[in-house]
Design a protein around this motif. Sequence first.
Motif, PDB file in Angstrom:
ATOM      1  N   GLU A  25       0.822  -1.204   0.000  1.00 15.08           N
ATOM      2  CA  GLU A  25       0.000   0.000   0.000  1.00 15.08           C
ATOM      3  C   GLU A  25       0.860   1.260   0.000  1.00 15.08           C
ATOM      4  O   GLU A  25       0.525   2.259  -0.604  1.00 15.08           O
ATOM      5  CB  GLU A  25      -0.946  -0.003   1.195  1.00 15.08           C
ATOM      6  N   GLU A  26       2.000   1.231   0.678  1.00 12.20           N
ATOM      7  CA  GLU A  26       2.893   2.385   0.706  1.00 12.20           C
ATOM      8  C   GLU A  26       3.604   2.575  -0.627  1.00 12.20           C
ATOM      9  O   GLU A  26       4.007   3.677  -0.960  1.00 12.20           O
ATOM     10  CB  GLU A  26       3.914   2.230   1.826  1.00 12.20           C
ATOM     11  N   THR A  28       2.295   2.031  -3.638  1.00 14.15           N
ATOM     12  CA  THR A  28       1.359   2.257  -4.736  1.00 14.15           C
ATOM     13  C   THR A  28       0.510   3.479  -4.436  1.00 14.15           C
ATOM     14  O   THR A  28       0.547   4.021  -3.332  1.00 14.15           O
ATOM     15  CB  THR A  28       0.425   1.049  -4.942  1.00 14.15           C
ATOM     16  N   PHE A  29      -0.254   3.901  -5.430  1.00 17.94           N
ATOM     17  CA  PHE A  29      -1.197   4.987  -5.217  1.00 17.94           C
ATOM     18  C   PHE A  29      -2.421   4.733  -6.069  1.00 17.94           C
ATOM     19  O   PHE A  29      -2.381   4.000  -7.039  1.00 17.94           O
ATOM     20  CB  PHE A  29      -0.593   6.364  -5.532  1.00 17.94           C
ATOM     21  N   ASN A  30      -3.507   5.346  -5.681  1.00 24.55           N
ATOM     22  CA  ASN A  30      -4.762   5.227  -6.419  1.00 24.55           C
ATOM     23  C   ASN A  30      -4.904   6.432  -7.337  1.00 24.55           C
ATOM     24  O   ASN A  30      -4.636   7.559  -6.917  1.00 24.55           O
ATOM     25  CB  ASN A  30      -5.955   5.166  -5.465  1.00 24.55           C
ATOM     26  N   THR A  31      -5.322   6.181  -8.535  1.00 28.48           N
ATOM     27  CA  THR A  31      -5.527   7.240  -9.512  1.00 28.48           C
ATOM     28  C   THR A  31      -6.999   7.280  -9.871  1.00 28.48           C
ATOM     29  O   THR A  31      -7.500   6.385 -10.555  1.00 28.48           O
ATOM     30  CB  THR A  31      -4.695   6.981 -10.781  1.00 28.48           C
TER      31      THR A  31
END
Length: 167
Positions: A25-26, A28-31
Amino acid sequence: MVRTAPSLLAGALLALAAPLTSAAEEGTFNTPGLVPETAMKVVEAAMTECRDRDAQVAVAVVDRGGNTQALKRDQFAGPHTTKTAVSKAWTAISFRTDTLELRDISEPGKEGYGIQHLPRVTVLGGGKMIQNGGRILAGIGVSGAPSGAIDDECAAAGIDAIREEIL
């Protein structure tokens, strides 16, 4: 004891997986982006606004990566308007600035002079970012109205049509 061995193994695997999940989770990011139905709603609203002004236009929505997501051209809009609408939307998200503003800062002697000569860049009014909370979701481009200011107003009407859905 035989019955507890599988549950102990499952518990150990879960304990090992937990740190991997938080590390992933750290890293990656959500777009966020528009679903196709919402992109088409933007296109339809912008086109309706331009039709109400007796302007035949093309309207495009591109995702934040610049890929065309929705496109529609009125029957009597010029043949150049589809590519121009896509280019305006692409320019807005690429420079993170609406094209009407880019037009003003790219005049001779201004700090942005010359950007209009870059590939795919169109610095005419009608390209706007579609944003939520400062994050770019997509871009809209309108081409074919009598002026870039009218193209810009039609693009704004398209965005206004989905404002409640993207908040």
